[in-house]
Design an enzyme around this catalytic site. Structure first.
Site, short mmCIF file in Angstrom:
data_model
loop_
_atom_site.label_atom_id
_atom_site.label_comp_id
_atom_site.label_asym_id
_atom_site.label_seq_id
_atom_site.Cartn_x
_atom_site.Cartn_y
_atom_site.Cartn_z
CD GLU A 1 42.63 34.06 30.10
OE1 GLU A 1 43.36 34.27 28.97
OE2 GLU A 1 43.36 33.61 31.27
CE1 TYR A 2 32.88 32.92 28.06
CE2 TYR A 2 33.99 30.74 28.78
CZ TYR A 2 33.18 31.64 28.76
OH TYR A 2 32.15 31.60 29.87
#
Length: 379
Positions: free
Chosen positions: A139-140
């Site tokens: 989720e970066y």
């Protein structure tokens, strides 16, 4: 040289099979045999080979609550925090896949050798624990110019798992919308095509609020549908999409409460937006049900968001709070939409969120949540 290392590692996995020898390269283990089967029946340690089916994909975060899940509906369980061999054995006895979770470090994304080493380690883990595959939760932030790196990683991962562990399952968790949510500018179509399917995290949809800074639904129905349509519009097949919903919600502290039950919250900027859901607390469905009983408002409902909520007070200062969540009626709308749209499945974050005690009211609430899933499965 990096390309050769990845190909070589994959080649090794193809021929290791059940060999008892360890293969090493550069001082690190390349592949392992399975550990001794912990199940009473050794057949339960085999990878589930069921062909593609309607998915009910759920996350387990730990503890013994899994014993009370509705195993007649589940198809895949993701073990989030730790591996439990008893859960694996039981799930396999019910024909349910059990997969691990993986998060490739951002620093490894641009290195082919680092990616291949990470992939081989995960293959070893899954073989050793007698699991059925892996779920990737990355989720970066990622620039569009870097999106191909993540797509390439998922392609490498899926090919290696499918070759090394026949019938294994590889999935990827995606944001509620493909439109660069929280600067996650991924090649979502490429990712979906490279793996078995993607899990749409259709919750926490208020990470960036540009309108009024107020408490809102964790997953407004209109916003969720817009996100699903976004994935379909970029050419992803419905059969590659699993709609993930939250079995819980968000709990806000109200700075002010209007007569129309509008709860103003503190402004906390997030990724360029002047307001966000950062001040809220994630709560389980069990928490919501217990606090609904002591609420000052009873169950309220927002028709636009198709989500229930309630107000309550807590502490010696009688602080006003507002909690938004989803319950069987609101979730049924989402499950029915997934069915109408012919999505691959529905998913649950997370199945531990219910009260599995023997309290009569809790048992009723818990059964209703599981029963709602049937609206997606029924013919």
């Amino acid at each position: 040289m990096e390309v050769f290392n990845f190909v070589f590692a994959t080649f090794l996995m193809l021929f290791i099979g059940s060999s008892s020898d360890e293969v090493t390269r550069g001082g690190r283990r390349e592949a392992t045999t399975s550990t001794a089967c912990p199940c009473s029946d050794p057949a339960l340690c085999k990878v589930i080979s069921t062909p593609p089916r309607k998915e009910v994909f759920a996350f387990w975060i730990g503890g013994s609550t899994w014993k009370h899940f509705d195993w007649t509906q589940l198809t895949t369980i993701v073990m989030l925090n730790r591996h439990d061999p008893k859960l694996m054995c039981f799930a396999h006895s019910k024909g349910v896949r059990v997969v691990s979770m993986g998060v490739l470090p951002a620093a490894s994304l641009s290195s082919i050798s680092s990616r291949s080493n990470w992939i081989m380690d995960r293959v070893n883990d899954v073989i050793g624990e007698h699991l059925d595959g892996i779920n990737i939760d990355i989720e970066y932030p990622l620039k569009q110019s870097e999106a191909h790196l993540l797509k390439d990683f998922m392609s490498e991962l899926t090919k290696t798992f499918h070759l090394s562990i026949p019938n294994s399952q590889v999935t990827f968790d995606v944001a509620w919308s493909p439109n660069c949510v929280d600067d996650r500018c991924y090649d979502y179509k490429g990712i979906a095509e490279s793996c078995d399917f993607v899990f749409i995290m259709a919750y926490a949809e208020q990470s960036q609020i540009y309108g009024p800074c107020i408490a809102m639904a964790n997953a407004p129905y209109n916003k969720t549908i817009k996100g699903i349509r976004g994935y379909l519009d970029i050419g992803i097949s419905p059969d590659k999409l699993v709609l993930g919903v939250s079995w819980g919600g968000l709990d806000y502290v109200c700075q002010n409460m209007s007569k129309d039950n509008v709860c103003s919250i503190i402004h906390v900027p997030f990724r360029g937006a002047p307001c966000s859901d950062v001040p809220s607390k994630g709560r389980s469905y069990a928490f919501m049900m217990s606090h609904l009983k002591i609420s000052t408002s009873g169950r309220l409902y927002n028709a636009t968001y198709a989500s229930p909520y309630f107000n309550y007070k807590i502490g010696s200062k009688r602080q006003i709070r507002q909690a938004w969540y989803d319950d069987p009626p609101s979730l049924t709308l989402r499950y029915e939409y997934a069915k109408r749209t012919k999505l691959r499945g529905v998913g649950i974050w997370n199945a531990d969120s219910l009260d599995y005690s023997q309290d009569p009211e809790a048992k009723k609430d818990t059964k209703a949540m599981w029963d709602a899933v049937k609206y997606f499965l029924k013919n």
